[in-house]
Design an enzyme around this catalytic site. Structure first.
Site, PDB file in Angstrom:
ATOM      1  N   THR A   1       0.740   4.946  -1.830  1.00  0.00           N
ATOM      2  CA  THR A   1      -0.464   4.157  -1.539  1.00  0.00           C
ATOM      3  C   THR A   1      -0.264   2.746  -2.070  1.00  0.00           C
ATOM      4  OG1 THR A   1      -1.836   6.140  -1.662  1.00  0.00           O
ATOM      5  CG2 THR A   1      -2.977   4.082  -2.008  1.00  0.00           C
TER       6      THR A   1
ATOM      7  N   ARG B   1      -9.748   6.034   7.613  1.00  0.00           N
ATOM      8  CA  ARG B   1      -9.078   7.254   7.155  1.00  0.00           C
ATOM      9  C   ARG B   1      -8.522   8.019   8.362  1.00  0.00           C
ATOM     10  NH1 ARG B   1      -6.776   9.005   2.556  1.00  0.00           N
ATOM     11  NH2 ARG B   1      -7.388  11.085   1.901  1.00  0.00           N
TER      12      ARG B   1
ATOM     13  N   THR C   1      -2.683   3.555   2.783  1.00  0.00           N
ATOM     14  CA  THR C   1      -1.884   4.689   2.304  1.00  0.00           C
ATOM     15  C   THR C   1      -1.173   5.423   3.426  1.00  0.00           C
ATOM     16  OG1 THR C   1      -2.005   6.767   1.038  1.00  0.00           O
ATOM     17  CG2 THR C   1      -3.871   6.273   2.451  1.00  0.00           C
TER      18      THR C   1
HETATM   19  N1  GLY Z   1      -3.704   9.514  -0.201  1.00  0.00           N
HETATM   20  C1  GLY Z   1      -4.315   8.885  -1.283  1.00  0.00           C
HETATM   21  C2  GLY Z   1      -5.776   9.069  -1.327  1.00  0.00           C
HETATM   22  O1  GLY Z   1      -6.375   9.011  -0.294  1.00  0.00           O
HETATM   23  O2  GLY Z   1      -6.342   9.272  -2.350  1.00  0.00           O
END
Ligand code: GLY
Length: 569
Positions: free
Chosen positions: A388, A103, A406
């Site tokens: 995504t 992330r 994403t």
């Molecule tokens: N940006 C999509 C998610 O992380 O849910």
């Protein structure tokens, strides 16, 4: 032309695979753990083929998933790529599961007022997206390097070959790709380099069928292929990335070279639970994916869903009520676990979910729904998004990877750097740092990762063997798409292609949204009669991809709402 013919061939290959589906799949027969050929399911046929090419060369599921992620950076630039982040869930045939969190992180200088204007009011969403404020340090390259170090078989550089070839030799702009360019012109054209790649001099998207190339991205990928992930995060490349973001950020506090250099993908404990005789594993915080999927499944378990179907109003009512309860907990509790204590075991505890399920009545809608644990302050808002992509791979040895990648919204922040779009993932944070005088769990903080909805999942059968790798794109709808597909696959024994095609009802709060144009629109009066005050039909950003292990072998599917396909090795 050649490329178009190639794509058509892939599509027919996938359709052929679907046409031979056994219906229904038997869960009683022993689940095979070795296959003649592995399989890749992805949202774009060129990316699925990139993964399949790597499997053919003897690559592992992890190798193929990395190649697919890289190829998606080229051919589906609106959705995902190396300018963003992702979550990787890898399991072997017997249920040993690893997860890696790639992330994006907020710059160290970010504070809870990051998205507030000088009057302390939240910035307009589009304004926040289209600036360096929305860009987190990308995580996909670090994730890929970590996954490859642990589970790769081929050389790192080999995984880049299909993506580099696509970027250099070209790919054909599809109808869906052009549609994204048209609908998101403001973001897609925000950057001159991006506009030059995808739009004509008059600002119109290039026509469907145009052969696009991205030589700058090809060079970037070549550097990372040769020098490893440090070519992305360290030295001049890392510094240039930070400079590009800083130039685009209307603040003194911004991303720095140190933010980029210090980025780390993190191993996280997989979050696993049971649904009937099955084990479902997925990505824990900072994703809300696995806890939300397991929460909805846990609440639905006491109902005999095998006696219901996708045309049963009772099923959709129960599904809506379970979602309301699960999303209330998600809103309050889910955030980056390095900053906030997230009560994962309590949220998916069987007794807790049985108690929550007891709040659901089959004949009536609950008037109000509250979170069920009184532990930490309430959480805030979440914007919609659809930038995504999910892909699933199972290799010949039965190892599976479920990976969702994403850049957050279509074309992310709209800022193109070195041939790829930089994400707008930080807008997945709550813009509002406090609610009712209490700090919001998902508020912005320096180095923190925004809460995600991504739910890459693996499902193991009653015999402990892998039966499904599944995940989706579509913002907050992701856990619902995944849960619905799992229920349709397990309870209704639908072949995976049909399970994915079942329509979606999304009910994260007191509004019930049914998929526009689907058979669910006919159920609106019935749902209202059960007490759902607001039931609306909207177009939802739906895109699920999966590979199922059946007694007949691997069967993959893409979402009929997308260009997604499954390609065999
Ligand atoms: N940006 C999509 C998610 O992380 O849910």
């Amino acid at each position: 032309m050649l490329l178009r013919a190639f794509t058509t061939a892939l599509l027919s290959l996938s359709l052929a695979a679907c046409a031979t589906l056994p219906a229904p799949q038997s869960t009683a027969a022993p689940t095979p753990t070795r296959f003649e050929a592995g399989m890749v399911s992805a949202a774009d046929p060129r990316a699925a083929e990139a993964g399949a090419e790597i499997l053919r060369k003897g690559g592992s599921a992890t190798d193929a998933a990395i190649a697919t992620m890289l190829a998606l950076t080229v051919v589906e630039p609106q959705s995902s790529g190396i300018g963003g982040g992702g979550f990787y869930v890898r399991g072997n045939a017997d249920g040993m599961v690893d997860t890696i969190d790639g992330r994006e992180t907020a710059p160290a200088l970010a504070k809870p007022d990051w998205f507030l204007d000088s009057d302390g009011k939240p910035l307009p969403f589009r304004e926040a997206v289209a600036s360096g404020l929305s860009i987190g340090v990308p995580g996909n390259v670090a994730l890929a390097a970590e996954a490859h170090r642990r589970h790769g078989k081929l050389a790192w550089r080999d995984l880049f070959a299909p993506a580099i070839r696509l970027a250099r030799q070209g790919w054909i702009l599809s109808e869906r790709g052009r549609d994204f360019l048209l609908r998101n012109k403001a973001t897609g054209m925000r950057d001159k380099a991006a506009a030059a790649l995808f739009y004509d001099a008059g600002g119109e998207p290039l026509p469907v069928g145009t052969k696009l190339t991205n030589p700058v991205l090809a060079e970037t990928l070549e550097r990372i292929a040769e020098r490893g992930s440090q070519a992305f995060y360290n030295g001049q490349d890392g510094a240039d990335l930070a400079i590009a973001v800083a130039r685009d950020t209307p603040r003194k506090a911004t991303m720095t070279e140190a933010d980029v250099m210090n980025y780390k993908a993190r191993y996280r404990k997989p979050v696993c639970g049971t649904y009937r005789a099955y084990k479902v594993c997925g990505m824990g915080p900072p994703s809300s994916g696995a806890t939300t999927v397991l929460s909805i499944l846990g609440m639905m378990e006491r109902f005999d869903l095998s006696q219901m179907s996708a045309s049963s109003p009772t099923f959709w009512h129960l599904f809506a009520e379970a979602q309301r309860l699960a999303y209330a907990d998600r809103e309050r509790f889910l955030a980056d676990p390095d900053f906030v204590s997230v009560p994962v075991p309590q949220l998916i505890d069987r007794d807790y979910l049985a108690h929550r399920s007891g709040l659901i009545r089959a004949d009536k809608t609950a008037e109000t729904v509250e979170p069920g644990l009184d532990l930490i302050p309430p959480d805030g808002d979440e914007p919609p998004e659809n930038g995504t992509s999910h892909f699933a791979v199972v290799d010949r040895d039965g190892n599976a990877v479920s990976y969702t990648s994403t850049i957050e919204g279509p074309f992310g922040s709209g800022l193109m750097h070195d041939g790829f779009f930089l994400n707008n993932e930080l807008t997945d944070f709550s813009f509002v740092p406090e609610k009712d005088g209490l700090p919001v769990a998902n508020r912005v903080e320096g180095g923190k990762r925004p809460r995600s909805s991504m739910a890459p999942s693996l499902v193991y059968g009653p015999d402990g063997k892998l039966v499904l790798a599944v995940g989706a794109a579509g913002g907050g709808t992701i856990p619902v798409q995944v849960t619905k597909s799992i229920i349709a696959f397990i309870d209704w024994k639908l072949p995976i292609a049909e399970a994915i095609a079942v329509p979606v009802l999304y009910s994260p709060d007191d509004t019930v949204i049914v998929e526009k144009g689907s058979a669910l629109e006919a159920l609106i009066p019935g749902l209202k009669a059960l007490g759902h005050a607001r039931v609306v039909a909207y177009s939802l950003p739906l895109k699920t991809n999966a590979v199922a292990v059946t007694s007949q072998g691997l069967i993959g599917a893409g979402d009929p709402r997308s260009e997604g396909v499954a390609v065999s090795q």
